[in-house]
Design a protein around this motif. Structure first.
Motif, mmCIF file in Angstrom:
data_model
loop_
_atom_site.group_PDB
_atom_site.id
_atom_site.type_symbol
_atom_site.label_atom_id
_atom_site.label_comp_id
_atom_site.label_asym_id
_atom_site.label_seq_id
_atom_site.Cartn_x
_atom_site.Cartn_y
_atom_site.Cartn_z
ATOM 1 N N LEU A 71 0.840 -1.204 0.000
ATOM 2 C CA LEU A 71 0.000 0.000 0.000
ATOM 3 C C LEU A 71 0.872 1.250 0.000
ATOM 4 C CD1 LEU A 71 -2.462 -1.035 2.860
ATOM 5 C CD2 LEU A 71 -2.833 -1.296 0.413
ATOM 6 N N VAL A 72 0.386 2.267 -0.687
ATOM 7 C CA VAL A 72 1.001 3.592 -0.652
ATOM 8 C C VAL A 72 -0.129 4.572 -0.372
ATOM 9 C CG1 VAL A 72 2.247 5.365 -1.935
ATOM 10 C CG2 VAL A 72 2.754 2.950 -2.349
ATOM 11 N N GLU A 73 0.039 5.402 0.654
ATOM 12 C CA GLU A 73 -0.973 6.401 0.980
ATOM 13 C C GLU A 73 -0.447 7.781 0.610
ATOM 14 O OE1 GLU A 73 -3.674 6.780 4.737
ATOM 15 O OE2 GLU A 73 -1.861 7.979 5.070
ATOM 16 N N LEU A 74 -1.196 8.470 -0.244
ATOM 17 C CA LEU A 74 -0.867 9.845 -0.623
ATOM 18 C C LEU A 74 -1.674 10.801 0.233
ATOM 19 C CD1 LEU A 74 -0.927 9.551 -4.512
ATOM 20 C CD2 LEU A 74 0.997 9.234 -2.952
ATOM 21 N N PHE A 75 -1.132 11.994 0.452
ATOM 22 C CA PHE A 75 -1.794 13.012 1.269
ATOM 23 C C PHE A 75 -1.589 14.378 0.632
ATOM 24 C CE2 PHE A 75 -1.297 16.076 4.892
ATOM 25 C CZ PHE A 75 -2.642 16.149 5.213
ATOM 26 N N ASN A 76 -2.647 15.181 0.636
ATOM 27 C CA ASN A 76 -2.575 16.560 0.159
ATOM 28 C C ASN A 76 -2.629 17.483 1.371
ATOM 29 O OD1 ASN A 76 -2.865 19.104 -0.886
ATOM 30 N ND2 ASN A 76 -4.751 18.683 -1.996
ATOM 31 N N PRO A 77 -1.485 18.039 1.796
ATOM 32 C CA PRO A 77 -1.474 18.925 2.955
ATOM 33 C C PRO A 77 -1.899 20.356 2.626
ATOM 34 C CG PRO A 77 0.731 18.717 2.109
ATOM 35 C CD PRO A 77 -0.143 17.805 1.280
ATOM 36 N N GLY A 78 -2.154 20.629 1.366
ATOM 37 C CA GLY A 78 -2.437 21.995 0.939
ATOM 38 C C GLY A 78 -3.876 22.430 1.177
ATOM 39 N N THR A 79 -4.187 23.612 0.676
ATOM 40 C CA THR A 79 -5.516 24.199 0.835
ATOM 41 C C THR A 79 -6.318 24.176 -0.462
ATOM 42 O OG1 THR A 79 -4.631 26.404 0.370
ATOM 43 C CG2 THR A 79 -4.738 25.714 2.689
ATOM 44 N N LEU A 80 -5.721 23.644 -1.532
ATOM 45 C CA LEU A 80 -6.398 23.529 -2.818
ATOM 46 C C LEU A 80 -6.333 22.088 -3.301
ATOM 47 C CD1 LEU A 80 -4.917 26.657 -4.658
ATOM 48 C CD2 LEU A 80 -7.232 26.421 -3.730
ATOM 49 N N PRO A 81 -7.296 21.654 -4.121
ATOM 50 C CA PRO A 81 -7.212 20.310 -4.691
ATOM 51 C C PRO A 81 -5.961 20.161 -5.555
ATOM 52 C CG PRO A 81 -9.372 21.289 -5.109
ATOM 53 C CD PRO A 81 -8.504 22.376 -4.559
ATOM 54 N N LEU A 82 -5.399 18.961 -5.566
ATOM 55 C CA LEU A 82 -4.252 18.646 -6.416
ATOM 56 C C LEU A 82 -4.713 17.758 -7.563
ATOM 57 C CD1 LEU A 82 -1.501 17.720 -3.796
ATOM 58 C CD2 LEU A 82 -1.566 19.750 -5.240
ATOM 59 N N ASP A 83 -4.316 18.089 -8.776
ATOM 60 C CA ASP A 83 -4.609 17.258 -9.941
ATOM 61 C C ASP A 83 -3.457 16.283 -10.109
ATOM 62 O OD1 ASP A 83 -5.246 16.085 -12.330
ATOM 63 O OD2 ASP A 83 -5.516 17.975 -13.421
ATOM 64 N N LEU A 84 -3.735 15.002 -9.871
ATOM 65 C CA LEU A 84 -2.711 13.963 -9.970
ATOM 66 C C LEU A 84 -2.550 13.461 -11.403
ATOM 67 C CD1 LEU A 84 -3.617 11.843 -6.806
ATOM 68 C CD2 LEU A 84 -1.960 13.713 -6.995
ATOM 69 N N GLY A 85 -3.381 13.934 -12.317
ATOM 70 C CA GLY A 85 -3.333 13.493 -13.709
ATOM 71 C C GLY A 85 -1.934 13.606 -14.284
ATOM 72 N N GLY A 86 -1.443 12.512 -14.852
ATOM 73 C CA GLY A 86 -0.114 12.483 -15.443
ATOM 74 C C GLY A 86 0.969 12.005 -14.495
ATOM 75 N N MET A 87 0.713 12.033 -13.174
ATOM 76 C CA MET A 87 1.681 11.525 -12.213
ATOM 77 C C MET A 87 1.732 10.002 -12.346
ATOM 78 S SD MET A 87 1.864 12.130 -8.103
ATOM 79 C CE MET A 87 1.060 10.669 -7.495
ATOM 80 N N SER A 88 2.893 9.420 -12.118
ATOM 81 C CA SER A 88 3.004 7.971 -12.282
ATOM 82 C C SER A 88 3.661 7.310 -11.081
ATOM 83 C CB SER A 88 3.779 7.633 -13.553
ATOM 84 O OG SER A 88 5.091 8.137 -13.491
ATOM 85 N N PHE A 89 3.359 6.022 -10.937
ATOM 86 C CA PHE A 89 3.948 5.166 -9.915
ATOM 87 C C PHE A 89 4.439 3.900 -10.587
ATOM 88 C CE2 PHE A 89 2.090 7.669 -6.610
ATOM 89 C CZ PHE A 89 2.813 7.350 -5.478
ATOM 90 N N THR A 90 5.478 3.308 -9.999
ATOM 91 C CA THR A 90 5.978 2.045 -10.529
ATOM 92 C C THR A 90 6.743 1.292 -9.451
ATOM 93 O OG1 THR A 90 7.148 1.020 -12.381
ATOM 94 C CG2 THR A 90 8.197 2.924 -11.355
ATOM 95 N N ASP A 91 6.911 0.025 -9.686
ATOM 96 C CA ASP A 91 7.809 -0.800 -8.875
ATOM 97 C C ASP A 91 8.897 -1.399 -9.771
ATOM 98 O OD1 ASP A 91 6.320 -2.593 -10.328
ATOM 99 O OD2 ASP A 91 5.734 -3.825 -8.623
ATOM 100 N N ASN A 92 9.013 -0.836 -10.983
ATOM 101 C CA ASN A 92 9.926 -1.375 -11.971
ATOM 102 C C ASN A 92 10.683 -0.226 -12.642
ATOM 103 O OD1 ASN A 92 11.169 -2.468 -14.215
ATOM 104 N ND2 ASN A 92 9.400 -3.685 -14.836
ATOM 105 N N PRO A 93 11.973 -0.080 -12.356
ATOM 106 C CA PRO A 93 12.728 1.033 -12.940
ATOM 107 C C PRO A 93 12.791 0.982 -14.466
ATOM 108 C CG PRO A 93 14.185 -0.430 -11.706
ATOM 109 C CD PRO A 93 12.793 -0.904 -11.471
ATOM 110 N N ASP A 94 12.560 -0.185 -15.067
ATOM 111 C CA ASP A 94 12.531 -0.289 -16.519
ATOM 112 C C ASP A 94 11.194 0.160 -17.109
ATOM 113 O OD1 ASP A 94 15.148 -1.270 -16.639
ATOM 114 O OD2 ASP A 94 14.467 -3.336 -16.347
ATOM 115 N N ASN A 95 10.204 0.362 -16.243
ATOM 116 C CA ASN A 95 8.879 0.814 -16.675
ATOM 117 C C ASN A 95 8.427 1.936 -15.732
ATOM 118 O OD1 ASN A 95 6.320 1.092 -17.720
ATOM 119 N ND2 ASN A 95 5.589 -0.912 -17.064
ATOM 120 N N PRO A 96 9.043 3.122 -15.831
ATOM 121 C CA PRO A 96 8.792 4.187 -14.858
ATOM 122 C C PRO A 96 7.362 4.736 -14.865
ATOM 123 C CG PRO A 96 10.125 5.008 -16.656
ATOM 124 C CD PRO A 96 10.008 3.520 -16.850
#
Length: 86
Positions: free
Chosen positions: A31-56
């Motif tokens: 599990l990975v838990e993300l948190f937005n500490p700010g005062t405005l919504p964050l657009d995560l669109g385009g952000m990526s996650f991986t467990d494989n450095p060959d497939n970032p």
């Protein structure tokens, strides 16, 4: 107003090699838990996650995926886990 700056998102918690501490249905995904500490919504669109450095960009958030101010989002690092995610 929506912020599209990935620097605002925080990895709040990480559970690697989940051996039963947090079952999700019949699975025990990492599990990975993300948190937005700010005062405005964050657009995560385009952000990526991986467990494989060959497939970032193994998982890329779809456009318009918002994380509200003060909100948490738990990512299941297993495509077999239920409930389904975004």
């Amino acid at each position: 107003e929506v912020v599209a700056d990935f620097a605002g998102v925080r990895i709040n918690e990480l559970l690697a090699e989940n051996a039963g501490a947090v079952p999700v249905g019949s699975q025990t995904p990492d599990l990975v838990e993300l948190f937005n500490p700010g005062t405005l919504p964050l657009d995560l669109g385009g952000m990526s996650f991986t467990d494989n450095p060959d497939n970032p960009r193994k998982y890329v958030f779809p456009a318009g995926t918002l994380l509200d101010p003060g909100a948490h989002l738990v990512l299941y690092a297993d495509s077999r886990s239920q409930p389904p995610g975004i």
